[in-house]
Design a protein around this motif. Structure first.
Motif, PDB file in Angstrom:
ATOM      1  N   VAL A   8      46.869  28.605  43.037  1.00  0.00           N
ATOM      2  CA  VAL A   8      47.635  29.009  44.221  1.00  0.00           C
ATOM      3  C   VAL A   8      46.438  29.458  45.023  1.00  0.00           C
ATOM      4  O   VAL A   8      45.635  30.254  44.834  1.00  0.00           O
ATOM      5  CB  VAL A   8      48.421  29.970  44.158  1.00  0.00           C
ATOM      6  N   THR A   9      45.916  28.809  46.240  1.00  0.00           N
ATOM      7  CA  THR A   9      45.006  29.623  47.204  1.00  0.00           C
ATOM      8  C   THR A   9      45.755  29.918  48.333  1.00  0.00           C
ATOM      9  O   THR A   9      46.529  29.601  49.064  1.00  0.00           O
ATOM     10  CB  THR A   9      44.147  28.097  47.693  1.00  0.00           C
ATOM     11  N   LEU A  10      44.939  31.145  48.839  1.00  0.00           N
ATOM     12  CA  LEU A  10      45.417  31.818  49.886  1.00  0.00           C
ATOM     13  C   LEU A  10      44.592  31.965  50.621  1.00  0.00           C
ATOM     14  O   LEU A  10      43.366  32.241  50.486  1.00  0.00           O
ATOM     15  CB  LEU A  10      45.838  33.384  49.412  1.00  0.00           C
ATOM     16  N   GLY A  11      44.967  31.494  52.266  1.00  0.00           N
ATOM     17  CA  GLY A  11      44.300  31.817  53.211  1.00  0.00           C
ATOM     18  C   GLY A  11      44.047  33.124  53.609  1.00  0.00           C
ATOM     19  O   GLY A  11      45.065  34.017  53.809  1.00  0.00           O
ATOM     20  N   VAL A  12      42.707  33.734  53.630  1.00  0.00           N
ATOM     21  CA  VAL A  12      42.465  35.403  54.047  1.00  0.00           C
ATOM     22  C   VAL A  12      41.797  35.378  55.271  1.00  0.00           C
ATOM     23  O   VAL A  12      40.773  34.304  55.662  1.00  0.00           O
ATOM     24  CB  VAL A  12      41.973  35.800  52.833  1.00  0.00           C
ATOM     25  N   SER A  13      41.891  36.330  56.104  1.00  0.00           N
ATOM     26  CA  SER A  13      40.924  36.407  57.311  1.00  0.00           C
ATOM     27  C   SER A  13      39.571  37.175  56.995  1.00  0.00           C
ATOM     28  O   SER A  13      38.561  37.373  57.631  1.00  0.00           O
ATOM     29  CB  SER A  13      41.800  37.446  58.231  1.00  0.00           C
ATOM     30  N   ASP A  14      39.634  37.818  55.801  1.00  0.00           N
ATOM     31  CA  ASP A  14      38.492  38.769  55.234  1.00  0.00           C
ATOM     32  C   ASP A  14      38.072  38.672  54.148  1.00  0.00           C
ATOM     33  O   ASP A  14      38.781  39.377  53.038  1.00  0.00           O
ATOM     34  CB  ASP A  14      38.303  40.085  55.786  1.00  0.00           C
ATOM     35  N   MET A  15      36.985  37.794  53.648  1.00  0.00           N
ATOM     36  CA  MET A  15      36.778  37.389  52.239  1.00  0.00           C
ATOM     37  C   MET A  15      36.456  38.714  51.417  1.00  0.00           C
ATOM     38  O   MET A  15      37.043  39.014  50.470  1.00  0.00           O
ATOM     39  CB  MET A  15      35.924  36.341  52.030  1.00  0.00           C
ATOM     40  N   ARG A  16      35.516  39.390  52.046  1.00  0.00           N
ATOM     41  CA  ARG A  16      35.094  40.660  51.121  1.00  0.00           C
ATOM     42  C   ARG A  16      36.427  41.432  50.941  1.00  0.00           C
ATOM     43  O   ARG A  16      36.444  41.943  49.876  1.00  0.00           O
ATOM     44  CB  ARG A  16      34.073  41.439  51.973  1.00  0.00           C
ATOM     45  N   ARG A  17      37.113  41.772  52.012  1.00  0.00           N
ATOM     46  CA  ARG A  17      38.277  42.863  51.998  1.00  0.00           C
ATOM     47  C   ARG A  17      39.047  42.154  50.849  1.00  0.00           C
ATOM     48  O   ARG A  17      39.794  42.878  49.919  1.00  0.00           O
ATOM     49  CB  ARG A  17      38.683  42.930  53.058  1.00  0.00           C
ATOM     50  N   SER A  18      39.384  40.934  50.854  1.00  0.00           N
ATOM     51  CA  SER A  18      40.705  40.388  49.867  1.00  0.00           C
ATOM     52  C   SER A  18      40.056  40.466  48.575  1.00  0.00           C
ATOM     53  O   SER A  18      40.591  40.467  47.471  1.00  0.00           O
ATOM     54  CB  SER A  18      40.956  39.036  50.512  1.00  0.00           C
ATOM     55  N   ILE A  19      38.696  39.728  48.379  1.00  0.00           N
ATOM     56  CA  ILE A  19      38.016  39.898  47.156  1.00  0.00           C
ATOM     57  C   ILE A  19      38.331  41.438  46.498  1.00  0.00           C
ATOM     58  O   ILE A  19      38.616  41.374  45.358  1.00  0.00           O
ATOM     59  CB  ILE A  19      36.661  39.485  47.138  1.00  0.00           C
ATOM     60  N   ALA A  20      37.720  42.275  47.146  1.00  0.00           N
ATOM     61  CA  ALA A  20      37.822  43.588  46.609  1.00  0.00           C
ATOM     62  C   ALA A  20      39.208  44.178  46.506  1.00  0.00           C
ATOM     63  O   ALA A  20      39.695  44.876  45.238  1.00  0.00           O
ATOM     64  CB  ALA A  20      37.225  44.838  47.705  1.00  0.00           C
ATOM     65  N   PHE A  21      40.360  43.634  47.122  1.00  0.00           N
ATOM     66  CA  PHE A  21      41.560  44.150  46.872  1.00  0.00           C
ATOM     67  C   PHE A  21      42.156  43.393  45.684  1.00  0.00           C
ATOM     68  O   PHE A  21      42.706  44.262  44.570  1.00  0.00           O
ATOM     69  CB  PHE A  21      42.563  43.493  48.020  1.00  0.00           C
ATOM     70  N   TYR A  22      42.026  42.018  45.355  1.00  0.00           N
ATOM     71  CA  TYR A  22      42.403  41.532  44.179  1.00  0.00           C
ATOM     72  C   TYR A  22      41.488  41.989  42.876  1.00  0.00           C
ATOM     73  O   TYR A  22      42.294  42.197  41.669  1.00  0.00           O
ATOM     74  CB  TYR A  22      42.481  40.022  44.339  1.00  0.00           C
ATOM     75  N   GLU A  23      40.603  42.230  42.983  1.00  0.00           N
ATOM     76  CA  GLU A  23      39.610  42.755  41.833  1.00  0.00           C
ATOM     77  C   GLU A  23      40.309  44.188  41.574  1.00  0.00           C
ATOM     78  O   GLU A  23      40.378  44.663  40.373  1.00  0.00           O
ATOM     79  CB  GLU A  23      38.122  42.988  42.275  1.00  0.00           C
TER      80      GLU A  23
END
Length: 149
Positions: free
Chosen positions: A13-28
């Motif tokens: 499942v691929t989610l489109g995100v507006s800020d990769m760094r923020r989203s990576i940090a959130f999911y981690e």
């Protein structure tokens, strides 16, 4: 001549995100383990235990799919992700934890009409996650969903 029927499976499942760094940090911060880090911030892959969760730039994902990137929907997008739990207290704990990590509580936990217990949070880009226990759906010791025949 008929073609052989492929084995149907959902693998990513691929989610489109507006800020990769923020989203990576959130999911981690939610506890998903990032894999294949060689991709840097171009695309991020997370092990979910059964399938893969991927993050990719909203605009690049729309371009790749051949769809317009704008306007981004402000309302329901026609999809939810789910985090199945083993107990009501686990649902409450997961919702509280997600909010502490930067999620927005979308709908507080409540008993459902089908005999379950569920609530929703949204990630930094508004992707909705249902945190749920559902009658007839077992979450095993391996934390995977096991469906009856």
């Amino acid at each position: 001549m008929s073609l052989p029927k492929p084995v149907a499976r959902l693998t990513v499942v691929t989610l489109g995100v507006s800020d990769m760094r923020r989203s990576i940090a959130f999911y981690e911060s939610l506890g998903f383990e990032r894999k294949l880090r060689v991709t840097g911030e171009e695309v991020a892959f997370f092990d979910t235990g059964a399938t893969v969760l991927a993050l990719y730039s909203w605009d690049k994902l729309a371009l790749d799919a051949g769809l317009p990137a704008q306007p981004q929907p402000a309302g329901f997008r026609g999809i939810t992700l789910a985090w199945n739990c083993r107990s009501e207290s686990e649902v409450d704990d997961v919702l509280a934890f997600a909010v502490a990590q930067g999620a927005r509580l979308q709908k507080g936990a409540h008993r459902t009409g089908y005999g379950g217990y569920s609530g929703y949070f949204t990630d930094p880009d508004g992707h909705p996650w249902e945190v749920v226990i559902a009658a007839g759906i077992e979450v095993g010791d391996d934390r995977r969903v096991h469906l009856p025949e």
